[in-house]
Design an enzyme around this catalytic site. Sequence first.
Site, PDB file in Angstrom:
ATOM      1  N   GLY A  12       0.825  -1.198   0.000  1.00  0.00           N
ATOM      2  CA  GLY A  12       0.000   0.000   0.000  1.00  0.00           C
ATOM      3  C   GLY A  12       0.858   1.244   0.000  1.00  0.00           C
ATOM      4  O   GLY A  12       2.076   1.196   0.195  1.00  0.00           O
ATOM      5  N   ASP A 128      -2.187  10.731  16.548  1.00  0.00           N
ATOM      6  CA  ASP A 128      -3.107  10.571  15.426  1.00  0.00           C
ATOM      7  C   ASP A 128      -3.917   9.283  15.571  1.00  0.00           C
ATOM      8  O   ASP A 128      -3.908   8.421  14.689  1.00  0.00           O
ATOM      9  CB  ASP A 128      -2.334  10.561  14.104  1.00  0.00           C
ATOM     10  CG  ASP A 128      -3.231  10.845  12.906  1.00  0.00           C
ATOM     11  OD1 ASP A 128      -4.350  11.371  13.101  1.00  0.00           O
ATOM     12  OD2 ASP A 128      -2.815  10.550  11.774  1.00  0.00           O
TER      13      ASP A 128
END
Length: 549
Positions: A12, A128
């Site tokens: 990815g 995050d």
Amino acid sequence: MVPGYREVRQLGAGRTGRVFLATYQATGAYVAIKYLNATLRRDEEFMARYRAETPALVEIGDPAVVTFYEYVETATRAAVVMELVDGVSLRTLLTEHGRTSPEAALVVLKSLLRGLAAAHEKGLAHRDVKPENVLVQADGAAKLTDFGVVVHAEEPGVPPGSPPYMSPELWTAGTAGIPADLYAAACVLFECVRGRPPFRAEDVAALRDKHLVAPVPIEVVPDTLRDLLRRGLAKDPGVRYASARQFAAELEEDAVAGYGPEWEQRGRRHLAELATLLALRFPLARPDGEGAAPAARRERRRIAVPSMPPHLWVAGATVAAVAIGLVLAGGRLPPGPATVLVPPEETPQGPAHSPATQSPARRATPTPPATRPRTTAASRTPTAGPPLPTGTFPPPTGSFPPPPVPTGTGRPTGTAAPPQPTATPPPRAQAVRSASIVGWSGSAGAVQVAASGTGPVRLTVSYTRREDGEGSRVVHRETTTLSGQTSYTSGFTRDLGDVPCGRRAYFGVLVLTTPAAANGPQVSEVAMDGPACPSPSASPSEATPAPAE
């Protein structure tokens, strides 16, 4: 290419870098390697902070956190080598299924809080927390990844982070730390049960205003979750939970009160079922071929999951590992666990870094990868993380177990088990050499199991049904224990119902063992056609007329 590893293929790519599936050449163990993109490598503030945090990332050693094996930096690249995780991201799971049950959402949050607690106690903020950075394994366990990696939103004046999960103090002052992480974790809880974050808007400015002043929409969530969300999403960071452990303690209390003492088992089963239905999405679960059954109304599709080292199969997993990387920033690790690969000084045998890209301390010639000794838990000296900021990381409270003593080696091995939550891991069970499905017809079949010893082997068979054009669902699951032999053939039968006339359905079976079989879980699916629909009866006017008199 990272020395000592062989890249297999790219898995990815995103805003922060590219992820590759790789093997550690010394043992053949699967790992994930993520290369940091050029934008982050040019961010000096990010790089400086990440370099300071990297030693503590290596030392987290908690099962709820993706294991950080090795940090690598050259003149042109920065990469991190980490464990390969069995599962899919929570984002993928929510995209496909919409939402989870409240109990499953609490299981996700509990795992997040455990991972955050382990990091916070080393002075690390995640910065995050979001569904993309949560990995759900096929046994329903979840892991937190991408600690410390955060990029600026593509909007001027917006601080680093993901706007749907950013706390008010991040928007106004850019302050990251425990309160901001816990706020983001509460946002994830809300999204799990509602299928969306707590605040949505057409643009970033409007979303900022909602985080700052809009009331928390707790009226749309189950009663049991309302107090957790009311405090977890408080605008004032001083009103939120003081630590991840305190948040987790109240979660446990509310969950037991609302759903009973078995809430966590049910929640994990639900997460496992959702992950199971996405089994063929896992990077290493590729179809092996298809074949047709002799009967005209039946076609058989058999899916073989590629084999891999047994230690990478989590007990009860459905398919093998998905590589989700922890993005890293460059820099040299101080002495301690995990090895930093830095090219040597310029010598007759090879070039060095340019002076503009390294500090004098990093120009020392490192031990060559081929001869570098491994750093073990017994011999290494733990490296302390950065100082604990006053007022930002308060002392932990609650009932979480203390972080485990890291076990294993600084580099991945092909046979060592992942770190256990205690200093002394339990003895490993016998190996299961193989498991295979024999003769699945859509209602009956058998599984053959070969083991290295006569100890117990738990066999789990899950039955799935998929209507033509629709998603698959688990309709039944059964578990048996085999023991006393090294080879078994166990039959199973299940009536998965009728297929309506003129329709097609797919009846499947998924077999896995504990300990996990070396060839991984096995899946077989059969297409079943319903009977032909009857023709409409002839109307009276179309009946054959009586003979004339």
